[in-house]
Design a protein around this motif. Sequence first.
Motif, short mmCIF file in Angstrom:
data_model
loop_
_atom_site.label_atom_id
_atom_site.label_comp_id
_atom_site.label_asym_id
_atom_site.label_seq_id
_atom_site.Cartn_x
_atom_site.Cartn_y
_atom_site.Cartn_z
N THR A 150 52.79 38.01 41.32
CA THR A 150 52.55 37.09 40.20
C THR A 150 52.91 37.85 38.93
O THR A 150 53.06 39.07 38.95
N PRO A 151 53.04 37.16 37.78
CA PRO A 151 53.39 37.88 36.55
C PRO A 151 52.36 38.95 36.16
O PRO A 151 52.72 39.98 35.58
N GLU A 152 51.08 38.73 36.48
CA GLU A 152 50.04 39.64 36.04
C GLU A 152 49.75 40.76 37.03
O GLU A 152 49.40 41.87 36.63
N ILE A 153 49.85 40.48 38.32
CA ILE A 153 49.47 41.44 39.34
C ILE A 153 50.30 41.18 40.59
O ILE A 153 50.69 40.06 40.88
N VAL A 154 50.59 42.24 41.35
CA VAL A 154 51.21 42.11 42.67
C VAL A 154 50.09 42.30 43.70
O VAL A 154 49.53 43.39 43.81
N TYR A 155 49.77 41.22 44.40
CA TYR A 155 48.74 41.29 45.43
C TYR A 155 49.38 41.78 46.72
O TYR A 155 50.45 41.32 47.11
N VAL A 156 48.70 42.71 47.39
CA VAL A 156 49.21 43.26 48.64
C VAL A 156 48.12 43.18 49.70
O VAL A 156 46.99 43.63 49.48
N GLN A 157 48.48 42.61 50.85
CA GLN A 157 47.58 42.54 52.00
C GLN A 157 47.95 43.64 52.98
O GLN A 157 49.13 43.90 53.22
N SER A 158 46.95 44.30 53.56
CA SER A 158 47.19 45.35 54.54
C SER A 158 46.09 45.31 55.59
O SER A 158 45.16 44.51 55.51
N SER A 159 46.18 46.22 56.57
CA SER A 159 45.13 46.30 57.58
C SER A 159 43.83 46.84 56.99
O SER A 159 42.78 46.77 57.64
N TYR A 160 43.87 47.36 55.79
CA TYR A 160 42.67 47.81 55.08
C TYR A 160 41.99 46.66 54.36
O TYR A 160 40.78 46.52 54.35
N GLY A 161 42.79 45.81 53.71
CA GLY A 161 42.23 44.72 52.92
C GLY A 161 43.25 44.19 51.93
O GLY A 161 44.41 43.97 52.28
N PRO A 209 47.96 41.57 59.50
CA PRO A 209 48.06 40.86 58.23
C PRO A 209 49.13 39.77 58.32
O PRO A 209 50.28 40.06 58.64
N ARG A 210 48.74 38.51 58.06
CA ARG A 210 49.65 37.38 58.24
C ARG A 210 50.09 36.73 56.94
O ARG A 210 50.99 35.90 56.93
N GLY A 211 49.43 37.04 55.83
CA GLY A 211 49.90 36.48 54.58
C GLY A 211 48.77 36.15 53.62
O GLY A 211 47.61 36.01 54.01
N LEU A 212 49.15 35.99 52.36
CA LEU A 212 48.22 35.71 51.27
C LEU A 212 48.58 34.41 50.57
O LEU A 212 49.74 33.98 50.58
N ALA A 213 47.59 33.79 49.97
CA ALA A 213 47.79 32.72 48.99
C ALA A 213 46.82 32.99 47.85
O ALA A 213 45.70 33.48 48.08
N VAL A 214 47.24 32.70 46.63
CA VAL A 214 46.44 33.04 45.46
C VAL A 214 46.38 31.86 44.52
O VAL A 214 47.40 31.21 44.24
N THR A 215 45.16 31.54 44.05
CA THR A 215 44.96 30.56 42.98
C THR A 215 44.36 31.28 41.78
O THR A 215 44.22 32.51 41.80
N ASP A 216 43.99 30.53 40.74
CA ASP A 216 43.47 31.17 39.53
C ASP A 216 42.21 31.99 39.80
O ASP A 216 42.00 33.02 39.17
N ARG A 217 41.38 31.53 40.73
CA ARG A 217 40.10 32.21 40.94
C ARG A 217 39.84 32.58 42.40
O ARG A 217 38.74 32.98 42.74
#
Length: 367
Positions: free
Chosen positions: A102-113, A142-150
Amino acid sequence: MITARRFGSEVQLHAEDATDGTRRWSRWIVYPPDGRTPTFGGLVDGTVYVTDGGTDVVAVDASDGTVRWRRSLYDRVADSVPDKYLSVAGSPAEFAARALATPEIVYVQSSYGVHGIAPRDGTEQWRLYLGAHHDADALEEPRGLAVTDRRIWAVYGGTVQSLFTIELSDGQPEIERVSSPLQFPSRPVVPGYRDAVFTHDIVWASKPQETLAVGTTDEGAEWEFPGHTGSGGVAYSSLATDGERVFVCVSHEQQDRLLVFALHASTGKLDWLFREPLADRDASPSDSGEFRLCRPAVTGDCLVVGYGTLPETAAGRGEIVAISRTDGRVCWRTSLRLAPRSVSMTSARLFVTGRQGGVVALTEETG
């Protein structure tokens, strides 16, 4: 237009001009030979984000292919966390990072969290350990992420399938775990603030799965949609959504036809069903080595779906069909000299990528 192809232990990124298809640049990204398939994390503010199938996130300048930064999250977390919390096997190859930019942050999913890294230089800003909310120290798939505002949705598969919802607020993040009925769940799509829907992260199976799509909230599964029964081989697509409905495609060997389901996102009830006979289309899901469904996409008032066959020695052939997303009627169709993998769009064109590489640009006139 940026595409990627894998060759052994390298991924080649290509940038083509969206108007005439001329090559702009190419870039090779090396990844571990024992790692998983690298994944695409998005194109945001002129930067392409990819993972190397293991520990690293790579940021590439979209204008010239220059690598802006490459960061190993495994190394950073390993400074303070025992290996057993980083992957089921305690190996960097199983860390399996997947990014969503996203413009503000890059979210990364892993086997840790879930990790939050800065787009500017890849430094880790925060991390959330999810093993404490699970049946094991580390998460398997890890199969994927989705992100909303909150809210962050994180899907995991493997021995114990889970969907984590992470509510973001000014205080401590609130983490809830919901069990998943699917062994290999797909990346979720989020039609609403509290709703997420996912399907199977598989493209072909020797027999139909009992559940086609699952709708859930942070409180648990709200509905399961079984789809139509069939026998023999079956091909699946990923999900698409227009915010009100979710769409998924299936093709059973027995019926020898394409089925497109439009489901209400909040209830899972069928809104409409599109049927396409394949016998006269020179395509059939009976051959697991050749037949595949295209990833569907919503563009304007239409849902764009597709299918194709992919011989080992050729680019294949296929067809793209645009369907009204409100009632399932056919708006237009076009044949292709490649087996379509996915569809992306701009205001003027649709771009169809092939399973063996190649891109076809469709305008309103050609469609």
